[in-house]
Design an enzyme around this catalytic site. Structure first.
Site, PDB file in Angstrom:
ATOM      1  N   ASP A  86      38.027 -53.718  37.364  1.00 20.06           N
ATOM      2  CA  ASP A  86      37.055 -53.216  38.337  1.00 20.06           C
ATOM      3  C   ASP A  86      36.146 -54.325  38.865  1.00 20.06           C
ATOM      4  O   ASP A  86      35.804 -54.347  40.045  1.00 20.06           O
ATOM      5  CB  ASP A  86      36.243 -52.073  37.725  1.00 20.06           C
ATOM      6  CG  ASP A  86      37.095 -50.826  37.536  1.00 20.06           C
ATOM      7  OD1 ASP A  86      37.957 -50.581  38.410  1.00 20.06           O
ATOM      8  OD2 ASP A  86      36.914 -50.102  36.542  1.00 20.06           O
TER       9      ASP A  86
ATOM     10  N   ARG B  47      37.345 -48.060  44.157  1.00 10.89           N
ATOM     11  CA  ARG B  47      36.497 -49.253  44.157  1.00 10.89           C
ATOM     12  C   ARG B  47      36.203 -49.799  45.551  1.00 10.89           C
ATOM     13  O   ARG B  47      35.063 -50.133  45.858  1.00 10.89           O
ATOM     14  CB  ARG B  47      37.093 -50.333  43.257  1.00 10.89           C
ATOM     15  CG  ARG B  47      37.271 -49.878  41.807  1.00 10.89           C
ATOM     16  CD  ARG B  47      35.991 -49.308  41.235  1.00 10.89           C
ATOM     17  NE  ARG B  47      36.120 -48.900  39.851  1.00 10.89           N
ATOM     18  CZ  ARG B  47      35.613 -47.765  39.350  1.00 10.89           C
ATOM     19  NH1 ARG B  47      34.962 -46.926  40.148  1.00 10.89           N
ATOM     20  NH2 ARG B  47      35.730 -47.480  38.086  1.00 10.89           N
TER      21      ARG B  47
ATOM     22  N   SER C  29      36.377 -44.789  26.457  1.00  5.90           N
ATOM     23  CA  SER C  29      35.824 -45.230  27.728  1.00  5.90           C
ATOM     24  C   SER C  29      36.587 -44.493  28.822  1.00  5.90           C
ATOM     25  O   SER C  29      37.805 -44.610  28.923  1.00  5.90           O
ATOM     26  CB  SER C  29      36.003 -46.743  27.858  1.00  5.90           C
ATOM     27  OG  SER C  29      35.867 -47.112  29.213  1.00  5.90           O
TER      28      SER C  29
ATOM     29  N   ASP D 207      25.470 -48.991  30.329  1.00  2.00           N
ATOM     30  CA  ASP D 207      25.501 -50.341  30.911  1.00  2.00           C
ATOM     31  C   ASP D 207      24.772 -50.412  32.242  1.00  2.00           C
ATOM     32  O   ASP D 207      23.918 -51.274  32.441  1.00  2.00           O
ATOM     33  CB  ASP D 207      26.952 -50.817  31.095  1.00  2.00           C
ATOM     34  CG  ASP D 207      27.575 -51.289  29.777  1.00  2.00           C
ATOM     35  OD1 ASP D 207      26.817 -51.507  28.814  1.00  2.00           O
ATOM     36  OD2 ASP D 207      28.810 -51.415  29.725  1.00  2.00           O
TER      37      ASP D 207
HETATM   38  N1  ARG Z   1      43.112 -49.573  34.037  1.00  6.38           N
HETATM   39  C1  ARG Z   1      42.740 -48.692  35.098  1.00  6.38           C
HETATM   40  C2  ARG Z   1      42.573 -49.472  36.366  1.00  6.38           C
HETATM   41  O1  ARG Z   1      42.433 -50.662  36.309  1.00  6.38           O
HETATM   42  C3  ARG Z   1      41.543 -47.884  34.748  1.00  6.38           C
HETATM   43  C4  ARG Z   1      40.231 -48.609  34.757  1.00  6.38           C
HETATM   44  C5  ARG Z   1      39.128 -47.733  34.265  1.00  6.38           C
HETATM   45  N2  ARG Z   1      37.859 -48.299  34.583  1.00  6.38           N
HETATM   46  C6  ARG Z   1      36.803 -48.128  33.812  1.00  6.38           C
HETATM   47  N3  ARG Z   1      35.690 -48.724  34.181  1.00  6.38           N
HETATM   48  N4  ARG Z   1      36.828 -47.401  32.724  1.00  6.38           N
HETATM   49  O2  ARG Z   1      42.567 -48.947  37.437  1.00  6.38           O
END
Ligand code: ARG
Length: 406
Positions: free
Chosen positions: A126, A97, A177, A16
Site C-alpha cells: 500500500d 489506493r 490485520s 497507527d
Molecule cells: N496483499 C493485499 C494487497 O496488496 C492486501 C493488502 C492489505 N492491506 C492492508 N493494509 N492490510 O493488495
C-alpha cells in the site's frame, strides 16, 4: 526544522493512523494535521472515526463517501480487464489506493496543505501504491510516512498514543490485520502467517463456509453491456447495487474465498486470505461472455494484457502510461461484450451453465453443428491442412536426411 506546515493525513481510525496525528505534530513539527477518511463501503461507522481524529488532535476531520466512484471508476474497469493478480487475487485492496490518493491530493490542494501523509508500514504494497500515485498526481506535495520511520512496535505505538490521550483499542485484541471495502476483505497476520495452517472460520465475514452454505443450488444470471455488469436476474441495477447483490448471492453460497501465497512488490512472499465474492463472480461471468463475443486473436491478446494490467494495478502504477494504453485496447474490445451469462452457485462453486448474446455472439450454429444443417465446407479443410502442415513436413524431411543432430 518542521517537515511540513499543514498536512492532510489518510485516516482509517486505527491505532497507527491515529498515532500519526500527535506524532506528526510533536516529533516532526507539523503545525496542522487534517484527516481524511474514505467511505468505500467497508460498513464501518464513520462518525466515530471522524470524531476520533479530532480527539487525537486533528484540526479538521473529513469523511467522504467515495463508494460510487470506487465501483464505477475502479471496480468496473477491473471486471472489464478480468484483473486477477497472479491469476487469482481480484485486487480488492489495490483498486482502492489510487482513488484514496486522488482525493487526498484534491483535499490538500483545496486546503493549501504542503504535504500529505499515510500510515502504511515499510514492507507492504500500500505504501508503494500511495507514494507512486501521489508522486504522479501532485509532484509538488511532500509525502510524510511516520509509520515507516518511527520504528515503534505495536505495543510502543499504543503506549505512545496513550501518552497523547489516544485510548488503547478497547475491543478484544484481534491477531489479524484486515483491510476491507465493498469489494471484499483481506486478512493477514496472527496464525495465518504460517502458510500451512488452515484459516480459522472466524476470519471470514462476507462468505459462508461450504459446510453452512445452502444445500440447494441457485441459478444467477448476469447481464453485461459493453463489458459492464448492468443487471442481475433480469433486474437492472446501478454499479454499486450490482456489487452488493453479487456479494450477497455469491457469499451466501460460500463462493469467493481465496487462500494464497502472493508476491509483494517489495520482494517478499506473503500468505493472504481474501474473500471477494461479488467481484470474483462477475469476473468469471465476464470472462465467459468474452469467450462468446470476442474474436480468437483479440481474446488471446487480451488475456496477455490482462495479466499485465493486474500486475501494474497491484504494483501501484494506476496513473501510468501502460495502464492508459492497455485500457484503450480493453475499451475497444468491450464494444461487443453484450449478453448474459448464467451460473449455478452451489457450496463454494460458481459454475457457468449458459451464455448468450443476441447481437454479438460469434458462435455460429450452422458452422458448429454436427447435424444436417451443417454449412461448414469439409472438403476445404484438405487444402488448408496441406498449407498449414507444409513447414512441419519440410522440417521433418530435413531431419530424416540429416539425422537428429541437424
Ligand atoms: N496483499 C493485499 C494487497 O496488496 C492486501 C493488502 C492489505 N492491506 C492492508 N493494509 N492490510 O493488495
Amino acid at each position: 526544522m518542521a517537515r511540513a506546515n499543514k498536512v492532510v493525513l489518510a485516516y482509517s481510525g486505527g491505532v497507527d493512523t491515529s498515532v500519526c496525528i500527535p506524532y506528526l505534530k510533536n516529533e516532526w513539527g507539523v503545525a496542522e494535521v487534517i484527516t481524511f477518511a474514505a467511505d468505500l463501503g467497508q460498513g464501518d461507522e464513520l462518525e466515530p472515526i471522524r470524531q476520533k481524529a479530532l480527539d487525537s488532535g486533528a484540526s479538521k476531520s473529513i469523511v467522504d463517501d467515495l463508494i460510487e466512484p470506487f465501483i464505477s471508476e475502479f471496480a468496473f474497469p477491473a471486471i472489464r480487464a478480468n484483473g486477477l493478480y497472479e491469476g487469482r487475487y481480484p485486487l480488492s485492496t489495490a483498486l482502492a489506493r489510487p482513488l484514496i490518493a486522488r482525493r487526498l491530493v484534491e483535499i490538500a490542494r483545496e486546503l493549501g496543505a504542503d504535504a500529505v501523509a499515510h500510515g502504511c508500514t515499510g514492507k507492504g504494497n500500500d505504501q508503494v501504491r500511495f507514494d507512486v500515485a501521489i508522486g504522479a498526481l501532485a509532484p509538488e506535495l511532500k509525502v510524510l510516512t511516520p509509520a515507516r520511520e518511527w520504528g515503534m512496535s505495536r505495543e510502543e505505538t499504543i503506549a505512545y498514543g496513550e501518552r497523547c490521550g489516544i485510548p488503547a483499542p478497547v475491543s478484544k485484541k484481534s491477531p489479524y490485520s484486515i483491510d476491507l471495502n465493498l469489494l471484499g476483505r483481506s486478512i493477514e497476520a496472527g496464525p495465518l502467517e504460517d502458510p500451512d495452517v488452515e484459516p480459522p472460520e472466524e476470519v471470514f465475514a462476507m462468505t459462508s463456509s461450504i459446510e453452512a452454505a445452502p444445500v440447494n443450488p441457485e441459478i444467477v444470471e448476469i447481464t453485461f453491456e459493453q463489458g459492464n455488469p448492468v443487471a442481475i436476474n433480469g433486474i437492472a441495477l446501478d454499479p454499486v447495487s450490482v456489487i452488493r447483490k453479487a456479494n450477497a448471492l455469491a457469499g451466501n453460497h460460500g463462493f469467493g474465498r481465496l487462500d494464497m501465497v502472493e508476491n509483494r512488490v517489495v520482494g517478499i512472499k506473503s500468505r493472504e486470505i481474501y474473500e471477494t465474492p461479488g467481484l470474483l463472480l462477475l469476473i468469471r461471468a465476464h470472462q465467459e461472455l468474452e469467450s462468446l463475443t470476442l474474436a480468437a486473436d483479440v481474446l488471446r491478446t487480451k488475456r496477455q494484457l490482462e495479466s499485465q494490467w493486474a500486475d501494474l494495478v497491484y504494483q501501484g502504477l494506476w496513473y501510468g502510461p501502460l495502464k492508459e494504453a492497455i485500457d484503450a485496447f480493453i475499451n475497444c474490445s468491450q464494444r461487443t461484450v453484450n449478453g448474459k451469462v448464467r451460473l449455478k452457485l452451489h457450496r463454494g462453486n460458481a459454475i457457468v451453465v449458459g451464455r448468450s448474446s443476441s447481437n454479438n455472439s460469434l458462435y455460429v450454429p450452422d458452422m458448429a453443428t454436427y447435424g444436417g444443417e451443417d454449412q461448414f465446407d469439409h472438403r476445404a479443410a484438405e487444402g488448408f491442412i496441406y498449407v498449414w502442415g507444409l513447414p512441419i513436413r519440410l522440417w521433418a524431411a530435413a531431419q530424416r536426411r540429416n539425422g537428429p543432430r541437424g
